[in-house]
Design an enzyme around this catalytic site. Sequence first.
Site, PDB file in Angstrom:
ATOM      1  N   GLY A   9       0.850  -1.186   0.128  1.00 39.13           N
ATOM      2  CA  GLY A   9      -0.089  -0.106  -0.010  1.00 39.13           C
ATOM      3  C   GLY A   9       0.851   1.229   0.162  1.00 39.13           C
ATOM      4  O   GLY A   9       0.732   1.945   0.783  1.00 39.13           O
ATOM      5  N   ASP A  60      -3.639  -6.671  -6.278  1.00 33.40           N
ATOM      6  CA  ASP A  60      -4.890  -6.327  -5.337  1.00 33.40           C
ATOM      7  C   ASP A  60      -4.650  -7.261  -4.287  1.00 33.40           C
ATOM      8  O   ASP A  60      -4.585  -8.694  -4.375  1.00 33.40           O
ATOM      9  CB  ASP A  60      -6.291  -6.675  -6.136  1.00 33.40           C
ATOM     10  CG  ASP A  60      -7.382  -6.274  -5.413  1.00 33.40           C
ATOM     11  OD1 ASP A  60      -7.259  -6.579  -4.147  1.00 33.40           O
ATOM     12  OD2 ASP A  60      -8.513  -5.923  -5.698  1.00 33.40           O
ATOM     13  N   TYR A 153     -14.480  -2.134  10.641  1.00 31.51           N
ATOM     14  CA  TYR A 153     -13.152  -1.491  10.605  1.00 31.51           C
ATOM     15  C   TYR A 153     -12.423  -1.729  11.930  1.00 31.51           C
ATOM     16  O   TYR A 153     -11.262  -2.263  11.839  1.00 31.51           O
ATOM     17  CB  TYR A 153     -13.072  -0.187  10.382  1.00 31.51           C
ATOM     18  CG  TYR A 153     -11.866   0.429  10.376  1.00 31.51           C
ATOM     19  CD1 TYR A 153     -10.750   0.141   9.263  1.00 31.51           C
ATOM     20  CD2 TYR A 153     -11.231   1.353  11.137  1.00 31.51           C
ATOM     21  CE1 TYR A 153      -9.648   0.390   9.147  1.00 31.51           C
ATOM     22  CE2 TYR A 153      -9.979   1.977  11.182  1.00 31.51           C
ATOM     23  CZ  TYR A 153      -9.112   1.615  10.057  1.00 31.51           C
ATOM     24  OH  TYR A 153      -7.852   1.971   9.905  1.00 31.51           O
ATOM     25  N   GLY A 184      -3.473   7.013  15.411  1.00 34.74           N
ATOM     26  CA  GLY A 184      -4.887   7.676  15.504  1.00 34.74           C
ATOM     27  C   GLY A 184      -4.974   8.308  13.986  1.00 34.74           C
ATOM     28  O   GLY A 184      -4.361   8.235  13.003  1.00 34.74           O
TER      29      GLY A 184
HETATM   30  P1  NDP Z   1      -4.391   5.748   2.347  1.00 32.59           P
HETATM   31  O1  NDP Z   1      -5.710   5.739   1.549  1.00 32.59           O
HETATM   32  O2  NDP Z   1      -3.754   6.987   1.889  1.00 32.59           O
HETATM   33  O3  NDP Z   1      -3.426   4.616   1.676  1.00 32.59           O
HETATM   34  C1  NDP Z   1      -3.562   3.218   1.693  1.00 32.59           C
HETATM   35  C2  NDP Z   1      -3.056   2.190   0.787  1.00 32.59           C
HETATM   36  O4  NDP Z   1      -3.683   0.968   0.642  1.00 32.59           O
HETATM   37  C3  NDP Z   1      -2.952   2.878  -0.721  1.00 32.59           C
HETATM   38  O5  NDP Z   1      -1.544   2.781  -1.074  1.00 32.59           O
HETATM   39  C4  NDP Z   1      -3.796   1.657  -1.504  1.00 32.59           C
HETATM   40  O6  NDP Z   1      -3.066   1.485  -2.575  1.00 32.59           O
HETATM   41  C5  NDP Z   1      -3.384   0.552  -0.430  1.00 32.59           C
HETATM   42  N1  NDP Z   1      -4.551  -0.679  -0.556  1.00 32.59           N
HETATM   43  C6  NDP Z   1      -5.741  -0.237  -0.501  1.00 32.59           C
HETATM   44  N2  NDP Z   1      -6.711  -1.331  -0.617  1.00 32.59           N
HETATM   45  C7  NDP Z   1      -5.957  -2.091  -1.470  1.00 32.59           C
HETATM   46  C8  NDP Z   1      -5.935  -3.497  -2.032  1.00 32.59           C
HETATM   47  N3  NDP Z   1      -7.089  -4.019  -2.431  1.00 32.59           N
HETATM   48  N4  NDP Z   1      -4.860  -3.987  -2.733  1.00 32.59           N
HETATM   49  C9  NDP Z   1      -3.626  -3.426  -2.664  1.00 32.59           C
HETATM   50  N5  NDP Z   1      -3.485  -2.254  -2.150  1.00 32.59           N
HETATM   51  C10 NDP Z   1      -4.537  -1.542  -1.451  1.00 32.59           C
HETATM   52  O7  NDP Z   1      -4.507   5.637   3.715  1.00 32.59           O
HETATM   53  P2  NDP Z   1      -3.517   5.301   4.849  1.00 32.59           P
HETATM   54  O8  NDP Z   1      -1.962   5.699   4.452  1.00 32.59           O
HETATM   55  O9  NDP Z   1      -3.994   6.403   6.060  1.00 32.59           O
HETATM   56  O10 NDP Z   1      -3.602   3.908   5.378  1.00 32.59           O
HETATM   57  C11 NDP Z   1      -2.606   3.030   5.365  1.00 32.59           C
HETATM   58  C12 NDP Z   1      -2.838   1.968   6.701  1.00 32.59           C
HETATM   59  O11 NDP Z   1      -2.966   2.882   7.918  1.00 32.59           O
HETATM   60  C13 NDP Z   1      -4.118   1.336   6.348  1.00 32.59           C
HETATM   61  O12 NDP Z   1      -4.050   0.013   6.969  1.00 32.59           O
HETATM   62  C14 NDP Z   1      -5.048   2.229   7.693  1.00 32.59           C
HETATM   63  O13 NDP Z   1      -6.042   1.312   8.159  1.00 32.59           O
HETATM   64  C15 NDP Z   1      -4.252   2.541   8.504  1.00 32.59           C
HETATM   65  N6  NDP Z   1      -4.643   3.503   9.345  1.00 32.59           N
HETATM   66  C16 NDP Z   1      -4.893   4.711   8.934  1.00 32.59           C
HETATM   67  C17 NDP Z   1      -4.978   5.782   9.765  1.00 32.59           C
HETATM   68  C18 NDP Z   1      -5.536   7.051   9.342  1.00 32.59           C
HETATM   69  O14 NDP Z   1      -6.135   7.989  10.235  1.00 32.59           O
HETATM   70  N7  NDP Z   1      -5.070   7.546   8.159  1.00 32.59           N
HETATM   71  C19 NDP Z   1      -4.833   5.744  11.163  1.00 32.59           C
HETATM   72  C20 NDP Z   1      -4.812   4.405  11.499  1.00 32.59           C
HETATM   73  C21 NDP Z   1      -4.314   3.420  10.780  1.00 32.59           C
HETATM   74  P3  NDP Z   1      -4.275   1.413  -3.917  1.00 32.59           P
HETATM   75  O15 NDP Z   1      -5.369   2.036  -3.854  1.00 32.59           O
HETATM   76  O16 NDP Z   1      -3.121   1.892  -5.023  1.00 32.59           O
HETATM   77  O17 NDP Z   1      -4.491  -0.007  -4.097  1.00 32.59           O
HETATM   78  C1  8X3 Z   2      -7.804   5.040  11.360  1.00 33.63           C
HETATM   79  C2  8X3 Z   2      -8.190   5.790  12.583  1.00 33.63           C
HETATM   80  O1  8X3 Z   2      -9.908   6.789  14.208  1.00 33.63           O
HETATM   81  O2  8X3 Z   2     -10.382   6.890  11.789  1.00 33.63           O
HETATM   82  O3  8X3 Z   2      -7.441   3.718  11.747  1.00 33.63           O
HETATM   83  O4  8X3 Z   2     -10.536   4.710  13.037  1.00 33.63           O
HETATM   84  S1  8X3 Z   2      -9.815   6.039  13.008  1.00 33.63           S
END
Ligand code: NDP
Ligand code: 8X3
Length: 258
Positions: A9, A60, A153, A184
């Site tokens: 990702g 994917d 989630y 967070g």
């Molecule tokens: P983004 O949406 O910016 O990035 C998500 C990444 O995941 C993208 O690169 C996307 O790539 C990849 N991804 C999603 N679905 C798929 C799939 N089916 N196959 C391959 N790749 C996939 O979000 P974040 O950087 O915020 O999220 C990254 C992680 O951090 C996640 O696990 C999220 O749950 C977690 N997180 C986020 C928080 C927040 O508040 N932002 C807080 C806590 C945790 P592409 O679409 O090109 O496939």
């Molecule tokens: C993402 C943070 O608070 O939106 O993991 O669930 S929250």
Amino acid sequence: MEKIILVTGATSGFGKAIATRFAKEGYTVCITGRREDRLAEIKGELEQTYGVKVIALVFDIRERSQVEASINDLKTQVPHIDILVNNAGLASGLSTIDEGDIDDWETMIDTNVKGLLYVTRQIAPMMRSRAAGHIINIGSTAGKTVYKNGNVYCATKFAVDALTQSMRIDLLPYGIKVTAINPGMAETEFSTVRFHGDEERAKGIYAGVKALQAEDIADIAWYCASLPPHVCINDLTVTCLTQANSFYAIKEAERVKP
Ligand code: NDP
Ligand code: 8X3
């Protein structure tokens, strides 16, 4: 010896920032995602800026056969993986349990839990064979405390927490570190994805707060990865200054200023 990291990702948010941070430190960086154009762009940028090797894998993560084929191909290109960052993930929708969209639920479970397992199942044996490695799982505060409408989630991130603990036990004899970083609220594409492309609604989440930035998480990942060999951060939870946990946060304007 060449240091190699695999970040899932990496087309945006934390993954892109982590790939960039480790490229800056001279790592060979393997990046994954579905958006091929973005991967090509990031590969070009990192190679040019930091002079490192970048391998882009388009798949994917929900599709087991795609994951297996891509990682088998990767194994022909790199001798080992030092660090795996299981980052790819998403929230899809924000509804009560009686109104949730079952397609959203399946997307989250397939991505955040099954996808993480598919990748880990391929990489952990590579690490085991060298008796070395580090797996960093991106969990969430949502995997520590549930909040209204977070149901599925939160459940996927509780699963990441359980898997992190289990991996650490299973891989202990091989000297493989396993770390959970649980952020967070962070300003990435996360909320736009959660709200199915509604950017205005996503902006509202971050209005009036200084949320965590992707680079903050990248710095933390680098810190966890650069500690002495005998030190393993097991579990790290990080929020911005105005957030206490999953459901208790204030706006910047409500904070008492010194
Ligand atoms: P983004 O949406 O910016 O990035 C998500 C990444 O995941 C993208 O690169 C996307 O790539 C990849 N991804 C999603 N679905 C798929 C799939 N089916 N196959 C391959 N790749 C996939 O979000 P974040 O950087 O915020 O999220 C990254 C992680 O951090 C996640 O696990 C999220 O749950 C977690 N997180 C986020 C928080 C927040 O508040 N932002 C807080 C806590 C945790 P592409 O679409 O090109 O496939
Ligand atoms: C993402 C943070 O608070 O939106 O993991 O669930 S929250």
